[in-house]
Write a protein that holds these residues in place. Sequence first.
Motif, mmCIF file in Angstrom:
data_model
loop_
_atom_site.group_PDB
_atom_site.id
_atom_site.type_symbol
_atom_site.label_atom_id
_atom_site.label_comp_id
_atom_site.label_asym_id
_atom_site.label_seq_id
_atom_site.Cartn_x
_atom_site.Cartn_y
_atom_site.Cartn_z
ATOM 1 N N ASP A 162 0.789 -1.240 0.000
ATOM 2 C CA ASP A 162 0.000 0.000 0.000
ATOM 3 C C ASP A 162 0.820 1.289 0.000
ATOM 4 O O ASP A 162 0.267 2.370 0.204
ATOM 5 C CB ASP A 162 -0.957 0.075 1.204
ATOM 6 C CG ASP A 162 -2.078 -0.941 1.144
ATOM 7 O OD1 ASP A 162 -2.305 -1.518 0.064
ATOM 8 O OD2 ASP A 162 -2.725 -1.161 2.173
ATOM 9 N N MET A 180 1.760 4.043 -1.606
ATOM 10 C CA MET A 180 1.394 4.692 -2.863
ATOM 11 C C MET A 180 2.544 5.505 -3.459
ATOM 12 O O MET A 180 2.746 5.486 -4.669
ATOM 13 C CB MET A 180 0.154 5.565 -2.672
ATOM 14 C CG MET A 180 -1.099 4.767 -2.331
ATOM 15 S SD MET A 180 -1.612 3.639 -3.645
ATOM 16 C CE MET A 180 -2.463 4.787 -4.724
ATOM 17 N N ILE A 233 4.798 3.086 -5.150
ATOM 18 C CA ILE A 233 4.176 2.513 -6.347
ATOM 19 C C ILE A 233 4.212 3.524 -7.490
ATOM 20 O O ILE A 233 4.562 3.180 -8.623
ATOM 21 C CB ILE A 233 2.738 2.047 -6.054
ATOM 22 C CG1 ILE A 233 2.762 0.903 -5.036
ATOM 23 C CG2 ILE A 233 2.038 1.608 -7.339
ATOM 24 C CD1 ILE A 233 1.405 0.556 -4.460
ATOM 25 N N THR A 268 -4.480 0.344 -4.495
ATOM 26 C CA THR A 268 -3.186 0.525 -5.160
ATOM 27 C C THR A 268 -3.319 0.477 -6.678
ATOM 28 O O THR A 268 -2.445 0.955 -7.391
ATOM 29 C CB THR A 268 -2.167 -0.524 -4.684
ATOM 30 O OG1 THR A 268 -2.693 -1.819 -4.935
ATOM 31 C CG2 THR A 268 -1.880 -0.375 -3.204
#
Length: 163
Positions: free
Chosen positions: A10, A12, A15, A41
């Motif tokens: 998770d 972010m 990611i 996500t």
Amino acid sequence: MIGIMSDSHDNMDAIYKAVSVFNEKKVNSILHAGDIVSPFTGKALKNLESKLYYVFGNNDGDILTIKKWFDEIGAENCGDFGDLTIEDRHIALVHGVNNSMVKAIAGSGDYDVVVRGHTHNRGTEYIKGTLIINPGESAGVLTGNRSIALLDTDTLDVEFVEI
């Protein structure tokens, strides 16, 4: 070239950074070796410019909603095990909770590459000529290091990238 990530948990920011690197490097496919954790996500991963394949990890929560949201962004769910052929390479994609199983898959001789996660420790090793790649954790929650990997499918060279 293939982009590889795992254990995003998770995060972010991590990611989005991984997506940026993958898009900048113009990778042909991305493999996520599990522990996505939450469906939201997918909001960051929807910006990928190449195909995403993923497996579930031991910390993935609502797998039905993860699958639904990831289906909406065109990602391919491989369940607990991905048996993929990408760029003429036969690749096994697993989260890797059971290390003996990872080694058995690599030792089978059926795959050029085994991509795994779970340990949060990046690295490569060969077993009976099969390359095992762990990109490390993209979240940075256990080791403090956020990394992904890039695989040159022609040479099987692996580059780890801090994100």
